[in-house]
Design a protein around this motif. Structure first.
Motif, PDB file in Angstrom:
ATOM      1  N   GLN A 148       0.836  -1.214   0.000  1.00 32.64           N
ATOM      2  CA  GLN A 148       0.000   0.000   0.000  1.00 32.64           C
ATOM      3  C   GLN A 148       0.861   1.250   0.000  1.00 32.64           C
ATOM      4  OE1 GLN A 148      -2.529  -0.667   3.403  1.00 32.64           O
ATOM      5  NE2 GLN A 148      -3.397  -2.530   2.492  1.00 32.64           N
ATOM      6  N   ARG A 199      -3.002  -6.307  -2.455  1.00 34.65           N
ATOM      7  CA  ARG A 199      -2.804  -5.160  -1.577  1.00 34.65           C
ATOM      8  C   ARG A 199      -3.835  -5.147  -0.453  1.00 34.65           C
ATOM      9  NH1 ARG A 199      -2.333   0.131  -4.969  1.00 34.65           N
ATOM     10  NH2 ARG A 199      -4.464  -0.475  -5.514  1.00 34.65           N
ATOM     11  N   GLU A 200      -5.009  -5.644  -0.731  1.00 34.04           N
ATOM     12  CA  GLU A 200      -6.081  -5.760   0.259  1.00 34.04           C
ATOM     13  C   GLU A 200      -6.770  -7.100   0.061  1.00 34.04           C
ATOM     14  OE1 GLU A 200      -8.568  -2.426  -0.554  1.00 34.04           O
ATOM     15  OE2 GLU A 200      -7.334  -1.006   0.580  1.00 34.04           O
TER      16      GLU A 200
END
Length: 388
Positions: free
Chosen positions: A20, A51-52
């Motif tokens: 991130q 990333r998530e």
């Protein structure tokens, strides 16, 4: 399944935080050492860390775990596109320093619109600071390491060569649980179960970027080379610990009879460098400053020509440890790193004297919130093997 445990989730979360910050959408992990880091297992396949959201694991073999929303069995890596919209990704980190050109090109095709980043650098950065489970495993390995070294005087016999003694130590290591392999970072770095140096062989240069060299053999030019152990020689034992997943590093010096007065002086200097420099090793301390302070003490003692080798002198005095024996940070003059709580470092100010050998010690240290903890507290004086 280990990679569902909290500590491995913490590792994935650390990586996602770094992704991130750097604006990278996903990370692909394929190397054995980094699969061990993110999920605690080695398998043929890859881990996809977005990333998530949840990490996804694509396994070719062995197929030991139930399939789930995050565990998928595949015949080839191209099948990850059945579960992830790989064509939509604009930035992906691949392990560019750990793979062959053909493997990287194959993965590149999976992400046709993505800008590629070097996942190797990201993973090495995150792995510098250890998680609670990592520290627990390193502490356990250090206990086995210390126990093995305690047996070394009993393994010596008159008439041995350096290689003879090393073989006996290796046997004791394996008997006490050593897995017998040391992972190194770098395609041109190789080592077996450690290094034992005596006499002029301690100053022999090696192509490998370790603290000291040794002629070794034609196939592996590092370490012992069959030198007979004779009166007046130092015997430096740097048999790294690998009693499980994580490495520890410890060096101790022995003698065959009495050494020269200069050998004892330089050994005491190594101990004093440990005491003074490690006292300054608190969170926020520059790794370069630790190296420079060590060098200052060496030069003040007039020991510069013998420090970290003779013919070829290493330009560092310590290094990180973990899944590999040579992790970040590196304690060297041009380092940009600073110490952080949770780092593990091996500190090894050593000296080489012609015809005598190498003296000094190495310990594995944990950087804590307030300073340094020695994880390898074993006797540090030079032990005469003939007086066992």
């Amino acid at each position: 399944m280990e990679f569902l445990q909290p500590d491995y989730r913490l590792r994935v979360a650390k990586l996602q935080s770094l992704l991130q910050r750097q604006g990278i959408e996903a990370l692909v992990v394929v190397s054995n050492v980094n699969l061990l880091y993110v999920c605690g297992e080695v398998f043929a396949g890859l881990a996809f860390i977005p990333r998530e959201g949840e990490a996804q694991f694509f396994i070719r073999r062995p197929q030991l775990h139930p399939e789930s929303a995050t565990v998928h069995y595949v015949r080839k890596i191209e099948q990850i596109a059945e579960h992830i919209d790989t064509a939509a990704l604009r930035s992906v980190a691949l392990e560019l320093d750990e793979q062959s050109y053909s493997d990287i090109q194959r993965q590149r095709k999976l992400f046709p619109k993505a800008e590629l980043h070097n996942a190797t650098a990201l993973l090495r950065e995150v792995r510098m600071v250890k998680t609670p489970l990592e520290l627990e495993q390193i502490r356990e390995g250090a206990r086995h390491h210390i126990a093995t070294y305690a047996t070394i005087p009993s393994l010596y016999r008159d008439g041995m060569t350096d290689r003879d003694l090393q073989i006996e130590i290796e046997r004791e290591m394996r008997r006490r649980g050593s897995i017998g392999i040391f992972r190194c970072f770098g395609s041109a770095m190789e080592i077996y179960m450690g290094s034992l140096l005596t006499g002029d062989n301690a100053g022999a240069p090696s192509p490998y970027d370790f603290a000291l060299g040794g002629a070794g053999s034609q196939a592996l030019p590092l370490g012992s080379n069959g030198t007979p152990l004779r009166e007046g020689q130092a015997v430096m034992v740097d048999m790294a610990g690998n009693y499980g997943v994580y490495c520890t590093d410890m060096t101790r010096t022995y003698s065959i009879g009495r050494l020269s007065d200069e050998a004892y002086r330089l050994h005491e200097l190594s101990l004093e460098i440990h005491r003074q420099v490690m006292q300054k090793a608190t969170p926020g301390t520059s790794c370069a400053d630790l190296y420079n302070e060590s060098l200052r003490m060496v030069e003040e003692a007039g020991a510069g020509p013998y420090f970290m080798g003779t013919e070829l002198q290493a330009q560092f005095v310590g290094h990180g440890l973990g899944l590999q024996i040579n992790e970040l940070p590196v304690l060297m003059g041009r380092s940009k790193d600073t110490l952080q709580p949770g780092m593990i470092i091996a500190f090894e100010p050593k000296f080489v004297l012609p015809h005598v050998g190498a003296v000094g010690i190495e310990n594995t240290y944990l950087v804590t919130e307030t300073g340094i903890e020695n994880l390898t507290p074993a006797p540090e004086e030079i032990i005469d093997l003939t007086q066992r």
